[in-house]
Scaffold this motif. Structure first.
Motif, PDB file in Angstrom:
ATOM      1  N   GLN A   1     -64.569  13.053  18.470  1.00 49.46           N
ATOM      2  CA  GLN A   1     -65.842  13.690  18.174  1.00 49.46           C
ATOM      3  C   GLN A   1     -66.951  12.650  18.286  1.00 49.46           C
ATOM      4  O   GLN A   1     -66.823  11.531  17.776  1.00 49.46           O
ATOM      5  CB  GLN A   1     -65.830  14.311  16.773  1.00 49.46           C
ATOM      6  N   VAL A   2     -68.024  13.019  18.968  1.00 46.41           N
ATOM      7  CA  VAL A   2     -69.114  12.086  19.234  1.00 46.41           C
ATOM      8  C   VAL A   2     -70.407  12.676  18.682  1.00 46.41           C
ATOM      9  O   VAL A   2     -70.896  13.698  19.172  1.00 46.41           O
ATOM     10  CB  VAL A   2     -69.253  11.820  20.747  1.00 46.41           C
ATOM     11  N   ASP A   3     -70.959  12.055  17.658  1.00 49.98           N
ATOM     12  CA  ASP A   3     -72.209  12.509  17.045  1.00 49.98           C
ATOM     13  C   ASP A   3     -73.382  11.995  17.874  1.00 49.98           C
ATOM     14  O   ASP A   3     -73.559  10.783  18.033  1.00 49.98           O
ATOM     15  CB  ASP A   3     -72.297  11.987  15.609  1.00 49.98           C
ATOM     16  N   VAL A   4     -74.175  12.911  18.412  1.00 48.98           N
ATOM     17  CA  VAL A   4     -75.303  12.511  19.271  1.00 48.98           C
ATOM     18  C   VAL A   4     -76.636  12.566  18.528  1.00 48.98           C
ATOM     19  O   VAL A   4     -77.702  12.437  19.140  1.00 48.98           O
ATOM     20  CB  VAL A   4     -75.374  13.389  20.540  1.00 48.98           C
TER      21      VAL A   4
ATOM     22  N   ALA B   1     -83.920  19.676  22.020  1.00 50.14           N
ATOM     23  CA  ALA B   1     -84.041  20.878  22.843  1.00 50.14           C
ATOM     24  C   ALA B   1     -84.237  20.465  24.313  1.00 50.14           C
ATOM     25  O   ALA B   1     -84.897  19.459  24.595  1.00 50.14           O
ATOM     26  CB  ALA B   1     -85.216  21.724  22.356  1.00 50.14           C
ATOM     27  N   PRO B   2     -83.670  21.185  25.268  1.00 53.38           N
ATOM     28  CA  PRO B   2     -82.963  22.469  25.133  1.00 53.38           C
ATOM     29  C   PRO B   2     -81.461  22.332  24.882  1.00 53.38           C
ATOM     30  O   PRO B   2     -80.694  23.254  25.180  1.00 53.38           O
ATOM     31  CB  PRO B   2     -83.227  23.103  26.497  1.00 53.38           C
ATOM     32  N   GLY B   3     -80.982  21.201  24.388  1.00 54.45           N
ATOM     33  CA  GLY B   3     -79.557  21.000  24.176  1.00 54.45           C
ATOM     34  C   GLY B   3     -78.958  20.109  25.251  1.00 54.45           C
ATOM     35  O   GLY B   3     -79.644  19.641  26.163  1.00 54.45           O
ATOM     36  N   VAL B   4     -77.625  19.853  25.156  1.00 54.59           N
ATOM     37  CA  VAL B   4     -76.966  18.952  26.100  1.00 54.59           C
ATOM     38  C   VAL B   4     -76.605  19.696  27.378  1.00 54.59           C
ATOM     39  O   VAL B   4     -76.347  20.903  27.362  1.00 54.59           O
ATOM     40  CB  VAL B   4     -75.702  18.323  25.481  1.00 54.59           C
ATOM     41  N   ASP B   5     -76.581  18.977  28.466  1.00 53.06           N
ATOM     42  CA  ASP B   5     -76.210  19.522  29.775  1.00 53.06           C
ATOM     43  C   ASP B   5     -74.825  18.980  30.114  1.00 53.06           C
ATOM     44  O   ASP B   5     -74.684  17.862  30.624  1.00 53.06           O
ATOM     45  CB  ASP B   5     -77.238  19.092  30.818  1.00 53.06           C
TER      46      ASP B   5
ATOM     47  N   ASP C   1     -69.183  21.199  23.642  1.00 52.50           N
ATOM     48  CA  ASP C   1     -70.482  21.099  22.971  1.00 52.50           C
ATOM     49  C   ASP C   1     -70.463  21.871  21.659  1.00 52.50           C
ATOM     50  O   ASP C   1     -70.324  23.090  21.634  1.00 52.50           O
ATOM     51  CB  ASP C   1     -71.570  21.663  23.887  1.00 52.50           C
ATOM     52  N   GLN C   2     -70.570  21.145  20.553  1.00 52.13           N
ATOM     53  CA  GLN C   2     -70.709  21.770  19.240  1.00 52.13           C
ATOM     54  C   GLN C   2     -71.978  21.263  18.552  1.00 52.13           C
ATOM     55  O   GLN C   2     -72.048  21.220  17.323  1.00 52.13           O
ATOM     56  CB  GLN C   2     -69.470  21.475  18.380  1.00 52.13           C
ATOM     57  N   THR C   3     -72.974  20.880  19.350  1.00 48.17           N
ATOM     58  CA  THR C   3     -74.227  20.401  18.772  1.00 48.17           C
ATOM     59  C   THR C   3     -75.106  21.571  18.340  1.00 48.17           C
ATOM     60  O   THR C   3     -74.899  22.710  18.751  1.00 48.17           O
ATOM     61  CB  THR C   3     -75.010  19.552  19.794  1.00 48.17           C
ATOM     62  N   ARG C   4     -76.065  21.262  17.528  1.00 51.97           N
ATOM     63  CA  ARG C   4     -77.111  22.226  17.174  1.00 51.97           C
ATOM     64  C   ARG C   4     -78.451  21.618  17.596  1.00 51.97           C
ATOM     65  O   ARG C   4     -78.598  20.382  17.619  1.00 51.97           O
ATOM     66  CB  ARG C   4     -77.096  22.533  15.678  1.00 51.97           C
ATOM     67  N   THR C   5     -79.369  22.467  17.938  1.00 53.21           N
ATOM     68  CA  THR C   5     -80.659  21.998  18.428  1.00 53.21           C
ATOM     69  C   THR C   5     -81.458  21.371  17.289  1.00 53.21           C
ATOM     70  O   THR C   5     -81.584  21.953  16.205  1.00 53.21           O
ATOM     71  CB  THR C   5     -81.460  23.158  19.040  1.00 53.21           C
ATOM     72  N   ALA C   6     -81.993  20.190  17.556  1.00 52.11           N
ATOM     73  CA  ALA C   6     -82.792  19.506  16.535  1.00 52.11           C
ATOM     74  C   ALA C   6     -84.095  20.259  16.299  1.00 52.11           C
ATOM     75  O   ALA C   6     -84.659  20.883  17.191  1.00 52.11           O
ATOM     76  CB  ALA C   6     -83.087  18.082  16.987  1.00 52.11           C
ATOM     77  N   GLU C   7     -84.565  20.239  15.075  1.00 54.14           N
ATOM     78  CA  GLU C   7     -85.839  20.877  14.756  1.00 54.14           C
ATOM     79  C   GLU C   7     -86.730  19.892  14.013  1.00 54.14           C
ATOM     80  O   GLU C   7     -86.255  18.876  13.495  1.00 54.14           O
ATOM     81  CB  GLU C   7     -85.610  22.120  13.900  1.00 54.14           C
TER      82      GLU C   7
END
Length: 362
Positions: free
Chosen positions: A248-251, A283-287, A306-312
């Motif tokens: 798992q890689v935290d971005v 945003a818009p997320g990882v490609d 991809d299990q990321t969530r979009t930063a706000e």
């Protein structure tokens, strides 16, 4: 003090049916190379006894090239080698164990009952038994007790010491404890779980020597060391085959490609890697397609998920009439008055605080 190697579960000539034909062929060739590595290890260690605890083959179909390579490797070990057929390679009438010629230093247990083989030059006795079909529910160690004669008593067996009602040769801890054996070299489980002890008997599963999927992760190898009436000292020795990794890689706060590159194992070029991106991505997320293209050739096989969530904007809800709004407003005031180093700490406090308030993991 016999110096031993204990290996098991080579599963030579596995089908690797989930892989393309060319890749499956390459994986089978790697398995043959591992036997050469085992012979090299035996030479380096000055090994005096090799115990191979079953499932040397994955099934009844064994390629002539595999048999030839295996015979040469076993002969090169230059010491007694004992093989106990398992549930994948039982000693049936058409088994290579029965139909093929083997080097003079190799003894294969072919009967379901325990057989004792003396090795007088090492002051030890090796006991073993074979699967003669795809399963066995009898307890081969029931009532067995080695004599207390000052010799080192060893067991080479494919069996299940973890499931009392197993259909794959159940071996109870109480049976091991009462056996009078110094060491039980077992095969069946594909993960090394350490050297265990039941009474005066030490026992272990070395695990398989070659991962074949993402359910068989990390380093694979054999055990090497010594055994004598006073004790056991064995260490895990990895063999240099392909490995499977799930990471798992935290971005969060990082550029995704750089985060992935930093997470890749040193041996990635020969390994199978499954990397899951987590945390917050801008945003818009990882490609994923672009990332896979950028990392092409870095791994033997690469899966990205991809299990990321979009930063706000963390301050976007500071005006809410809620506990979350009050929390954000208080930290925003501190943030606005802080220096650059303190601002970074406050941002992390915000992220952890919001995760706690919203009942989610970071």
């Amino acid at each position: 003090m016999p110096k031993i190697i204990h290996g098991a579960d080579f599963h030579l000539d596995s089908a690797f049916s989930s892989l393309p034909a060319k890749e499956a062929k390459a994986r089978r060739q790697e398995g043959r190379v591992l036997m050469d590595q085992l012979a090299d290890l035996a030479e380096r260690e000055g090994t005096e006894l090799v115990l191979l605890s079953g499932d040397l083959f994955d099934g009844g179909r064994v390629y002539p090239e595999t048999l030839g390579r295996l015979r040469l490797a076993l002969a090169r070990m230059g010491c007694p080698v004992f093989i106990a057929p398992g549930n994948h390679d039982p000693a049936v009438k058409n088994s290579p164990y029965v139909t093929e010629d083997w080097p003079d230093n190799v003894h294969i247990f072919l009967r379901p009952e325990l057989e004792a083989v003396e090795v007088p030059e090492l002051g030890c006795v090796v006991y073993g038994a074979a699967f003669t079909g795809p399963d066995r529910t009898d307890a081969v160690l029931e009532g067995f007790q080695a004599p207390a004669d000052g010799r080192t008593h060893l067991l080479c067996l494919h069996g299940d010491a973890l499931m009392p009602d197993s259909q794959y040769g159940p071996v109870a801890a109480a049976q091991l404890a009462a056996s009078g054996l110094r060491y039980a070299a077992l095969g069946h489980y594909h993960q090394f779980g350490g050297v265990q002890r039941a009474g005066g008997t030490f026992w272990a599963y070395p695990g398989c020597v070659q991962g074949r999927g993402f359910d068989e992760l990390g380093e694979k190898g054999v055990l090497a060391g010594w055994v004598d009436p006073s004790g056991v000292e064995l260490r895990f020795v990895p063999l240099e085959g392909s490995r499977y990794h799930i990471l798992q890689v935290d971005v969060t706060g990082r550029e995704p490609l750089a985060a992935l590159e930093a997470a890749l194992p040193e041996t990635a070029e020969r390994d199978f890697c499954r990397l899951t991106l987590t945390g917050e991505a801008e945003a818009p997320g990882v490609d994923l397609t672009a990332l896979e293209k950028a990392l092409k050739g870095r791994c033997r096989s690469l899966e990205l998920r991809d299990q990321t969530r979009t930063a706000e904007d963390v301050w976007s809800r500071a005006g809410e009439d809620s506990l979350r709004g009050m929390f954000l407003q208080a930290l925003k005031e501190r943030y606005d008055a802080a220096g650059e180093e303190e601002k970074e700490d406050i941002l992390w406090a915000v992220k952890f605080g919001l995760a706690a308030l919203e009942g989610r993991e970071m």
